[in-house]
Design an enzyme around this catalytic site. Structure first.
Site, PDB file in Angstrom:
ATOM      1  N   ASP A  12       2.446  -5.066   0.465  1.00 40.47           N
ATOM      2  CA  ASP A  12       2.142  -4.182  -0.373  1.00 40.47           C
ATOM      3  C   ASP A  12       0.848  -4.480  -0.962  1.00 40.47           C
ATOM      4  O   ASP A  12       0.369  -5.718  -0.904  1.00 40.47           O
ATOM      5  CB  ASP A  12       3.261  -3.873  -1.404  1.00 40.47           C
ATOM      6  N   ASP A  14      -0.672  -3.196  -4.713  1.00 37.57           N
ATOM      7  CA  ASP A  14      -0.651  -3.305  -5.983  1.00 37.57           C
ATOM      8  C   ASP A  14       0.435  -4.104  -6.422  1.00 37.57           C
ATOM      9  O   ASP A  14       1.487  -3.882  -6.114  1.00 37.57           O
ATOM     10  CB  ASP A  14      -0.741  -1.780  -6.569  1.00 37.57           C
TER      11      ASP A  14
HETATM   12 MG    MG Z   1       3.473  -2.584  -5.522  1.00 35.71          MG
END
Ligand code: MG
Ligand code: ZN
Length: 206
Positions: A12, A14
């Site tokens: 992922d 962020d």
């Molecule tokens: Mg995230």
């Protein structure tokens, strides 16, 4: 034939690679790496891992920023990584909002399917690292192994519980990469017996 896991890691973005914000990351100026995260990617590359990113970017669908801003953020990431000798192979992102009912917004597994298709790999056993439950859910659909980091929304995700079975928890991406590389060197030091012929016993008939 037994499945041999390709040397990929799916991340992922962020809250895993860069600091997250409830106001969304909308510009390269707001894209700030989490300390050690880029070094972690470079270390995994050095050990032979190809790293891909799978990221929900509904800020685009919400009209909060343009594709050009997203590209500029990723340019910043690529450049910072290159200075460390690291790289990510590809960034798969979902620009949609929940209202679009697409098949790529995590926890839907569309981004993982895109990555598998692009690289022609079976992602069973490939680690997927996220700070939100939906990151892990998207991966386990295709047999990725879930890893939660405590950065970003990670602590809140951990507190909510109900993580997929077998989820491992790490302080941050650097801690994950250390775990991964240690696991590999332990496997090398003590190879599984099925991978090796037993040593020949002298003096025994063949
Ligand atoms: Mg995230
Ligand atoms: Zn989507």
């Amino acid at each position: 034939m037994p499945h041999s896991t390709p040397k990929f890691v799916i991340l992922d973005r962020d809250g895993v690679i860069n600091l997250d914000s409830d106001q969304f990351i909308k510009s390269p100026e707001e894209w700030i790496p989490i300390p050690g995260s880029l070094e972690a990617i470079a270390a995994m590359n050095e050990a032979g891992y190809r790293v891909v990113v799978a990221s929900n970017q509904s800020g685009i669908g919400r009209g909060l920023f343009e594709m050009s801003a997203l590209n500029a953020m990723h340019e910043k990431m690529y450049k910072a990584l290159a200075r460390l000798g690291g790289r990510v192979e590809a960034i798969f992102f979902c620009p949609h909002t929940a209202a679009d009912e697409c098949d790529c917004r995590k926890p839907k597994p569309g981004l993982i399917a895109q990555a598998a298709h692009r690289f022609g790999i079976d992602v069973r056993g490939v680690p997927i690292v996220g700070d939100s439950l939906r990151d892990l859910q998207a991966g386990v659909v295709y047999g990725c192994v879930p890893h939660l980091v405590r950065t970003g929304k990670g602590e809140a995700t951990l507190a909510k519980g109900e993580l997929p079975p077998g989820t491992r928890v790490h302080d941050d991406l650097m801690a994950f990469s250390r775990w991964l590389l240690q696991r590999d060197s332990a496997a090398k030091a003590a190879p599984a017996s099925t991978d090796n012929c037993p040593p020949a016993q002298p003096g025994q008939p063949a």
